[in-house]
Write an enzyme that holds these catalytic residues in place. Structure first.
Site, mmCIF file in Angstrom:
data_model
loop_
_atom_site.group_PDB
_atom_site.id
_atom_site.type_symbol
_atom_site.label_atom_id
_atom_site.label_comp_id
_atom_site.label_asym_id
_atom_site.label_seq_id
_atom_site.Cartn_x
_atom_site.Cartn_y
_atom_site.Cartn_z
ATOM 1 N N LYS A 97 -7.485 55.717 78.420
ATOM 2 C CA LYS A 97 -8.637 56.488 78.896
ATOM 3 C C LYS A 97 -8.588 57.862 78.247
ATOM 4 O O LYS A 97 -7.633 58.616 78.416
ATOM 5 C CB LYS A 97 -8.598 56.600 80.414
ATOM 6 C CG LYS A 97 -9.743 57.442 80.966
ATOM 7 C CD LYS A 97 -9.817 57.372 82.470
ATOM 8 C CE LYS A 97 -10.915 58.283 82.989
ATOM 9 N NZ LYS A 97 -11.019 58.245 84.449
ATOM 10 N N ARG A 100 -19.888 62.168 86.450
ATOM 11 C CA ARG A 100 -19.412 63.236 87.344
ATOM 12 C C ARG A 100 -20.577 63.793 88.163
ATOM 13 O O ARG A 100 -20.379 64.225 89.300
ATOM 14 C CB ARG A 100 -18.679 64.312 86.547
ATOM 15 C CG ARG A 100 -17.360 63.785 85.994
ATOM 16 C CD ARG A 100 -16.565 64.797 85.177
ATOM 17 N NE ARG A 100 -15.447 64.141 84.488
ATOM 18 C CZ ARG A 100 -14.775 64.682 83.478
ATOM 19 N NH1 ARG A 100 -15.091 65.884 83.036
ATOM 20 N NH2 ARG A 100 -13.777 64.021 82.915
ATOM 21 N N LYS A 114 -9.428 67.612 81.939
ATOM 22 C CA LYS A 114 -8.473 66.555 82.280
ATOM 23 C C LYS A 114 -7.532 66.241 81.115
ATOM 24 O O LYS A 114 -6.956 65.155 81.044
ATOM 25 C CB LYS A 114 -9.245 65.304 82.747
ATOM 26 C CG LYS A 114 -10.129 65.548 83.982
ATOM 27 C CD LYS A 114 -10.625 64.255 84.619
ATOM 28 C CE LYS A 114 -11.407 64.544 85.907
ATOM 29 N NZ LYS A 114 -11.832 63.319 86.626
ATOM 30 N N LYS A 140 -11.484 53.180 77.276
ATOM 31 C CA LYS A 140 -12.600 53.947 77.842
ATOM 32 C C LYS A 140 -12.670 55.328 77.239
ATOM 33 O O LYS A 140 -11.635 55.977 77.163
ATOM 34 C CB LYS A 140 -12.382 54.051 79.346
ATOM 35 C CG LYS A 140 -13.429 54.844 80.077
ATOM 36 C CD LYS A 140 -13.053 54.991 81.512
ATOM 37 C CE LYS A 140 -14.043 55.938 82.172
ATOM 38 N NZ LYS A 140 -13.639 56.362 83.460
ATOM 39 N N SER A 148 -20.903 56.331 81.408
ATOM 40 C CA SER A 148 -22.177 56.922 81.809
ATOM 41 C C SER A 148 -22.913 57.610 80.667
ATOM 42 O O SER A 148 -24.128 57.486 80.534
ATOM 43 C CB SER A 148 -21.934 57.907 82.954
ATOM 44 O OG SER A 148 -20.978 58.883 82.579
ATOM 45 N N TYR A 170 -23.316 49.860 82.980
ATOM 46 C CA TYR A 170 -24.424 50.084 83.911
ATOM 47 C C TYR A 170 -25.622 49.207 83.555
ATOM 48 O O TYR A 170 -26.547 49.080 84.330
ATOM 49 C CB TYR A 170 -24.804 51.578 83.926
ATOM 50 C CG TYR A 170 -23.618 52.434 84.320
ATOM 51 C CD1 TYR A 170 -23.256 52.563 85.652
ATOM 52 C CD2 TYR A 170 -22.815 53.043 83.356
ATOM 53 C CE1 TYR A 170 -22.137 53.288 86.024
ATOM 54 C CE2 TYR A 170 -21.698 53.779 83.706
ATOM 55 C CZ TYR A 170 -21.364 53.901 85.043
ATOM 56 O OH TYR A 170 -20.247 54.602 85.406
HETATM 57 C C1 PBG Z 1 -12.604 59.055 87.681
HETATM 58 C C2 PBG Z 1 -13.432 58.226 86.770
HETATM 59 C C3 PBG Z 1 -14.282 58.715 85.778
HETATM 60 C C4 PBG Z 1 -14.979 57.615 85.285
HETATM 61 C C5 PBG Z 1 -14.503 56.485 85.938
HETATM 62 N N1 PBG Z 1 -13.528 56.880 86.847
HETATM 63 C C6 PBG Z 1 -14.579 60.115 85.349
HETATM 64 C C7 PBG Z 1 -13.484 60.991 84.926
HETATM 65 O O1 PBG Z 1 -12.388 60.572 84.591
HETATM 66 O O2 PBG Z 1 -13.742 62.187 84.957
HETATM 67 C C8 PBG Z 1 -16.043 57.711 84.256
HETATM 68 C C9 PBG Z 1 -17.055 56.617 84.223
HETATM 69 C C10 PBG Z 1 -18.293 56.932 83.477
HETATM 70 O O3 PBG Z 1 -18.464 57.997 82.854
HETATM 71 O O4 PBG Z 1 -19.190 56.074 83.508
HETATM 72 N N2 PBG Z 1 -11.296 58.857 87.764
#
Ligand code: PBG
Length: 333
Positions: free
Chosen positions: A202, A212, A225, A256, A282, A321
């Site tokens: 990730k 978010r 992060k 991801k 997203s 989605y």
């Molecule tokens: C949170 C999480 C995130 C997503 C899935 N789980 C956001 C992040 O790490 O800030 C992102 C999913 C998306 O953008 O569709 N742990």
């Protein structure tokens, strides 16, 4: 042995592209409804849904409405739904205790989906961010996101989700040691059949922005992060993470975001040959939707092409989605 290719005109590579039937015969990658996991946002309340401005066509739904959506997904043949909770600002605390409450909105949604659509596999998200006052996936002490204390909390969260009936746990936190700790706790607590789809590679991505917004974490998040999510320019590290998560008992792994990281999907699949998933996040959804709404891109065509790309890159499935829209297209053809 490398096949020899006759020189032109004996070889004309256009021959196998000439008709739909020939194109179908030589097609290598196939997308099916079986490949789709649908992420849904759940919120408190009854019989309501709210649109998410930066994700046209995506809603936050109350638990009862999520159950209705699950039935629709089941009718479309979608195998799995992934739940993401929206919690109000005042429910967020420094100790994140709501994260492992059996009655938090995510755990209620798991039970409601299991009741309404028993054929659907329910996937969860394991990270503290929806419950954390500062929007981080782990506990923050003196400005630092601490690892080991966070893992203890994530294990409690995992057990609460497994107790609620989750089939697939999705640790998205990127802490070290969490997969092994969760697997041990699941084995010790009678949850031998619960699977873990680890958010293994990730990346610290700007493509999570609309998500978010959807879970209300944009305003909450202090800093970034980058001390736990991966550097977008790294690739070997993804393989080390996959090896590590598999050695700790992950059943499936994820890359991801998706589209900017197809090279990682391919390397993971080729190196380990394990069930490999990508998350079309997203921001990827938002940019395709925005262009389609402007009439700049053909919605269904780019949706299907982007999802097909994941299959070509070696993925077994995709969190997207677009899942219901793609399922409709696939069921028509
Ligand atoms: C949170 C999480 C995130 C997503 C899935 N789980 C956001 C992040 O790490 O800030 C992102 C999913 C998306 O953008 O569709 N742990």
């Amino acid at each position: 042995m490398k096949p020899t290719i006759a020189p032109y005109p004996h070889t004309r590579l256009r021959r196998t592209r000439a008709t739909p039937a020939l194109r179908r015969l030589v097609r290598q990658a196939h997308l099916s409804v079986d490949d789709l996991i649908w992420p849904v946002f759940v919120m408190d309340g009854t019989d309501a849904e709210e649109p998410i401005a930066s994700m046209p066509g995506v809603f936050r739904r109350t638990v009862d409405r999520v159950a209705v959506a699950a039935k629709e997904a089941q009718a479309l043949g979608i195998p799995a739904i992934c739940i993401f909770p929206y919690t109000s600002m005042d429910a967020r605390t420094e100790d994140c205790a709501l994260a492992w409450s059996p009655d938090n909105v995510a755990n209620r949604a798991i039970r409601a989906i299991k009741d309404a659509a028993p054929d659907i596999a329910v996937m969860t998200d394991i990270a503290l961010d929806p419950y954390n006052i500062n929007g981080h996936d782990g506990f923050v002490e003196n400005g630092e996101i601490v690892n080991d204390r966070t893992v203890d909390a994530l294990v409690r969260m995992a057990l609460a989700q497994a107790d609620a009936g989750a089939d697939i746990l999705g640790p998205s936190d990127m802490m070290d040691g969490r997969i092994g700790a969760m697997r041990t706790a699941l084995e010790e607590n009678g949850h031998q059949k619960v699977t873990i789809l680890s958010y293994t590679a990730k990346y610290a991505s700007a493509f999570y922005g609309p998500f978010r917004d959807a879970v209300g974490a944009s305003a909450a998040l202090t800093g970034d992060k980058k001390t736990y999510q991966m550097d977008p320019l790294n690739s070997d590290e993804a393989l080390r993470l996959v090896e590590r998560d598999l050695s700790e008992g992950a059943d499936m792994v994820m890359v991801k975001p998706g589209m900017p990281y197809l090279d990682i999907c391919r390397r993971v699949k080729d190196t380990f040959g394990v069930p490999t998933f990508a998350y079309q996040v997203s921001g990827e959804y938002a940019m395709l939707q925005a262009a389609a709404q402007n009439g700049w891109l053909d919605h269904d065509a780019v949706m299907m092409e982007s999802l097909g790309g994941f299959k070509r890159a070696g993925c077994d499935g995709i969190l997207t989605y677009f899942a219901p829209a793609a399922a409709r297209v696939l069921n028509e053809t």
